[in-house]
Scaffold this motif. Structure first.
Motif, PDB file in Angstrom:
ATOM      1  N   MET A  39       0.840  -1.166   0.000  1.00 21.59           N
ATOM      2  CA  MET A  39       0.000   0.000   0.000  1.00 21.59           C
ATOM      3  C   MET A  39       0.894   1.240   0.000  1.00 21.59           C
ATOM      4  SD  MET A  39      -2.956   1.159   2.675  1.00 21.59           S
ATOM      5  CE  MET A  39      -1.983   1.203   4.144  1.00 21.59           C
ATOM      6  N   GLY A  40       0.578   2.199  -0.820  1.00 21.21           N
ATOM      7  CA  GLY A  40       1.327   3.435  -0.893  1.00 21.21           C
ATOM      8  C   GLY A  40       0.917   4.393   0.210  1.00 21.21           C
ATOM      9  N   ALA A  41       1.612   5.528   0.256  1.00 19.21           N
ATOM     10  CA  ALA A  41       1.312   6.537   1.275  1.00 19.21           C
ATOM     11  C   ALA A  41       1.570   7.926   0.724  1.00 19.21           C
ATOM     12  CB  ALA A  41       2.167   6.299   2.509  1.00 19.21           C
ATOM     13  N   PHE A  42       0.725   8.854   1.135  1.00 19.66           N
ATOM     14  CA  PHE A  42       0.951  10.271   0.887  1.00 19.66           C
ATOM     15  C   PHE A  42       1.640  10.819   2.128  1.00 19.66           C
ATOM     16  CE2 PHE A  42      -2.725   9.470  -1.836  1.00 19.66           C
ATOM     17  CZ  PHE A  42      -2.353  10.126  -2.998  1.00 19.66           C
ATOM     18  N   VAL A  43       2.693  11.589   1.942  1.00 18.22           N
ATOM     19  CA  VAL A  43       3.417  12.165   3.073  1.00 18.22           C
ATOM     20  C   VAL A  43       3.448  13.682   2.889  1.00 18.22           C
ATOM     21  CG1 VAL A  43       5.573  12.194   4.370  1.00 18.22           C
ATOM     22  CG2 VAL A  43       4.838  10.078   3.228  1.00 18.22           C
ATOM     23  N   ILE A  44       2.768  14.390   3.790  1.00 17.18           N
ATOM     24  CA  ILE A  44       2.707  15.851   3.740  1.00 17.18           C
ATOM     25  C   ILE A  44       3.834  16.415   4.595  1.00 17.18           C
ATOM     26  CG2 ILE A  44       1.329  17.901   4.265  1.00 17.18           C
ATOM     27  CD1 ILE A  44      -1.175  16.101   4.087  1.00 17.18           C
ATOM     28  N   SER A  45       4.529  17.422   4.060  1.00 17.64           N
ATOM     29  CA  SER A  45       5.584  18.078   4.825  1.00 17.64           C
ATOM     30  C   SER A  45       5.530  19.583   4.611  1.00 17.64           C
ATOM     31  CB  SER A  45       6.962  17.539   4.420  1.00 17.64           C
ATOM     32  OG  SER A  45       7.211  17.810   3.061  1.00 17.64           O
ATOM     33  N   LYS A  46       6.099  20.296   5.572  1.00 21.60           N
ATOM     34  CA  LYS A  46       6.173  21.749   5.492  1.00 21.60           C
ATOM     35  C   LYS A  46       7.607  22.122   5.153  1.00 21.60           C
ATOM     36  CE  LYS A  46       4.841  25.882   8.049  1.00 21.60           C
ATOM     37  NZ  LYS A  46       4.281  26.366   9.333  1.00 21.60           N
ATOM     38  N   VAL A  72      10.874  24.859   4.509  1.00 16.57           N
ATOM     39  CA  VAL A  72      11.500  25.923   5.283  1.00 16.57           C
ATOM     40  C   VAL A  72      10.816  27.268   5.033  1.00 16.57           C
ATOM     41  CG1 VAL A  72      13.666  27.169   5.673  1.00 16.57           C
ATOM     42  CG2 VAL A  72      13.699  24.712   5.321  1.00 16.57           C
ATOM     43  N   ASN A  73      10.359  27.484   3.805  1.00 12.80           N
ATOM     44  CA  ASN A  73       9.719  28.756   3.455  1.00 12.80           C
ATOM     45  C   ASN A  73       8.252  28.832   3.899  1.00 12.80           C
ATOM     46  OD1 ASN A  73       8.392  27.114   1.627  1.00 12.80           O
ATOM     47  ND2 ASN A  73       9.118  28.172  -0.187  1.00 12.80           N
ATOM     48  N   GLY A  74       7.766  27.814   4.599  1.00 12.93           N
ATOM     49  CA  GLY A  74       6.394  27.815   5.103  1.00 12.93           C
ATOM     50  C   GLY A  74       5.376  27.188   4.168  1.00 12.93           C
ATOM     51  N   ALA A  75       5.793  26.821   2.971  1.00 10.57           N
ATOM     52  CA  ALA A  75       4.894  26.188   2.006  1.00 10.57           C
ATOM     53  C   ALA A  75       4.778  24.688   2.317  1.00 10.57           C
ATOM     54  CB  ALA A  75       5.414  26.393   0.591  1.00 10.57           C
ATOM     55  N   TYR A  76       3.786  24.048   1.713  1.00 13.50           N
ATOM     56  CA  TYR A  76       3.534  22.633   1.925  1.00 13.50           C
ATOM     57  C   TYR A  76       3.695  21.867   0.615  1.00 13.50           C
ATOM     58  CZ  TYR A  76       1.528  24.175   6.313  1.00 13.50           C
ATOM     59  OH  TYR A  76       1.357  24.730   7.539  1.00 13.50           O
ATOM     60  N   LYS A  77       4.106  20.629   0.732  1.00 13.92           N
ATOM     61  CA  LYS A  77       4.197  19.705  -0.397  1.00 13.92           C
ATOM     62  C   LYS A  77       3.848  18.325   0.121  1.00 13.92           C
ATOM     63  CE  LYS A  77       7.453  21.318  -3.797  1.00 13.92           C
ATOM     64  NZ  LYS A  77       8.570  20.959  -4.623  1.00 13.92           N
ATOM     65  N   PHE A  78       3.579  17.419  -0.805  1.00 12.26           N
ATOM     66  CA  PHE A  78       3.436  16.029  -0.407  1.00 12.26           C
ATOM     67  C   PHE A  78       4.062  15.145  -1.465  1.00 12.26           C
ATOM     68  CE2 PHE A  78      -0.480  16.886  -2.759  1.00 12.26           C
ATOM     69  CZ  PHE A  78      -0.568  15.787  -3.615  1.00 12.26           C
ATOM     70  N   ILE A  79       4.424  13.970  -1.041  1.00 15.77           N
ATOM     71  CA  ILE A  79       4.909  12.961  -1.972  1.00 15.77           C
ATOM     72  C   ILE A  79       3.938  11.789  -1.921  1.00 15.77           C
ATOM     73  CG2 ILE A  79       7.332  13.604  -1.695  1.00 15.77           C
ATOM     74  CD1 ILE A  79       7.541  10.816  -0.120  1.00 15.77           C
ATOM     75  N   PHE A  80       3.937  11.012  -2.986  1.00 10.19           N
ATOM     76  CA  PHE A  80       3.271   9.725  -2.969  1.00 10.19           C
ATOM     77  C   PHE A  80       4.380   8.698  -3.039  1.00 10.19           C
ATOM     78  CE2 PHE A  80       1.356   5.981  -4.972  1.00 10.19           C
ATOM     79  CZ  PHE A  80       0.353   5.744  -4.048  1.00 10.19           C
ATOM     80  N   ALA A  81       4.449   7.835  -2.036  1.00 13.65           N
ATOM     81  CA  ALA A  81       5.514   6.837  -1.956  1.00 13.65           C
ATOM     82  C   ALA A  81       4.951   5.437  -2.141  1.00 13.65           C
ATOM     83  CB  ALA A  81       6.225   6.937  -0.609  1.00 13.65           C
ATOM     84  N   ALA A 119      -4.393   4.448  -0.133  1.00 12.70           N
ATOM     85  CA  ALA A 119      -3.137   4.899   0.481  1.00 12.70           C
ATOM     86  C   ALA A 119      -3.413   5.694   1.753  1.00 12.70           C
ATOM     87  CB  ALA A 119      -2.360   5.753  -0.506  1.00 12.70           C
ATOM     88  N   GLU A 120      -2.566   5.505   2.745  1.00 14.02           N
ATOM     89  CA  GLU A 120      -2.724   6.281   3.970  1.00 14.02           C
ATOM     90  C   GLU A 120      -2.075   7.652   3.798  1.00 14.02           C
ATOM     91  OE1 GLU A 120      -0.574   4.860   7.466  1.00 14.02           O
ATOM     92  OE2 GLU A 120       0.657   3.641   6.151  1.00 14.02           O
ATOM     93  N   VAL A 121      -2.487   8.592   4.632  1.00 17.17           N
ATOM     94  CA  VAL A 121      -1.945   9.947   4.594  1.00 17.17           C
ATOM     95  C   VAL A 121      -1.155  10.175   5.879  1.00 17.17           C
ATOM     96  CG1 VAL A 121      -2.481  12.405   4.457  1.00 17.17           C
ATOM     97  CG2 VAL A 121      -3.886  10.751   3.205  1.00 17.17           C
ATOM     98  N   LEU A 122       0.116  10.476   5.725  1.00 14.49           N
ATOM     99  CA  LEU A 122       0.990  10.759   6.865  1.00 14.49           C
ATOM    100  C   LEU A 122       1.300  12.246   6.849  1.00 14.49           C
ATOM    101  CD1 LEU A 122       3.445   7.768   6.369  1.00 14.49           C
ATOM    102  CD2 LEU A 122       1.438   7.861   7.856  1.00 14.49           C
ATOM    103  N   ASP A 123       1.032  12.913   7.947  1.00 13.92           N
ATOM    104  CA  ASP A 123       1.215  14.360   8.023  1.00 13.92           C
ATOM    105  C   ASP A 123       2.375  14.687   8.958  1.00 13.92           C
ATOM    106  OD1 ASP A 123       1.075  17.093   8.202  1.00 13.92           O
ATOM    107  OD2 ASP A 123      -1.015  17.153   8.846  1.00 13.92           O
ATOM    108  N   PHE A 124       3.504  15.092   8.377  1.00 10.17           N
ATOM    109  CA  PHE A 124       4.667  15.502   9.153  1.00 10.17           C
ATOM    110  C   PHE A 124       4.849  17.011   9.125  1.00 10.17           C
ATOM    111  CE2 PHE A 124       5.805  11.093   7.941  1.00 10.17           C
ATOM    112  CZ  PHE A 124       5.891  10.570   9.221  1.00 10.17           C
TER     113      PHE A 124
END
Length: 126
Positions: free
Chosen positions: A1-8, A10-19, A101-106
């Motif tokens: 199963m894949g996962a979405f990983v949300i991260s913040k 340094v500039n305060g913006a957000y992105k995510f990856i699909f792993a 896919a699960e969503v992981l929020d870091f």
């Protein structure tokens, strides 16, 4: 199963990856100003994946990539693959696991590593 990983960033913006289920990044989203934008995009990917377009191309250095678009807007870009077959396997992984896919929020964590001063101060006292 894949996962979405949300991260913040340094500039305060957000992105995510699909792993992939093995932890390898398959694609990275565009930069979002709000975390809620990432969450909405992830929700759309999970429930309406067939409405997005995958455009494959050859990147510099002869490697292969794909972009995820909707209405001409690039929403995500894949990692670079050495062969077309590996690119196809990445796309197959998405189709197989994106809906569940699960969503992981870091994004709420400032850093996953302890402060360097604390680490080295502990070592000096021993």
């Amino acid at each position: 199963m894949g996962a979405f990983v949300i991260s913040k960033r340094v500039n305060g913006a957000y992105k995510f990856i699909f792993a992939s289920r093995k932890g390898k990044t398959i694609f990275t989203s565009l930069t979002c100003k709000q975390k809620s934008d990432c969450e909405e995009m992830i929700q759309a990917f999970q429930t309406q994946w067939e409405r997005f377009t995958l455009t494959q191309s050859k990147a510099s250095g002869g490697k292969f990539i794909f972009r995820v678009t909707k209405d001409g807007l690039v929403l995500a870009t894949s990692r670079k693959y050495t062969t077309e077959r590996l690119l196809q396997k990445g796309i197959e992984e998405i189709a197989r696991s994106i809906a569940k896919a699960e969503v992981l929020d870091f994004s709420d964590q400032d850093t996953i590593f302890p402060d360097a001063a604390m680490v080295f101060a502990e070592n000096e006292t021993q």
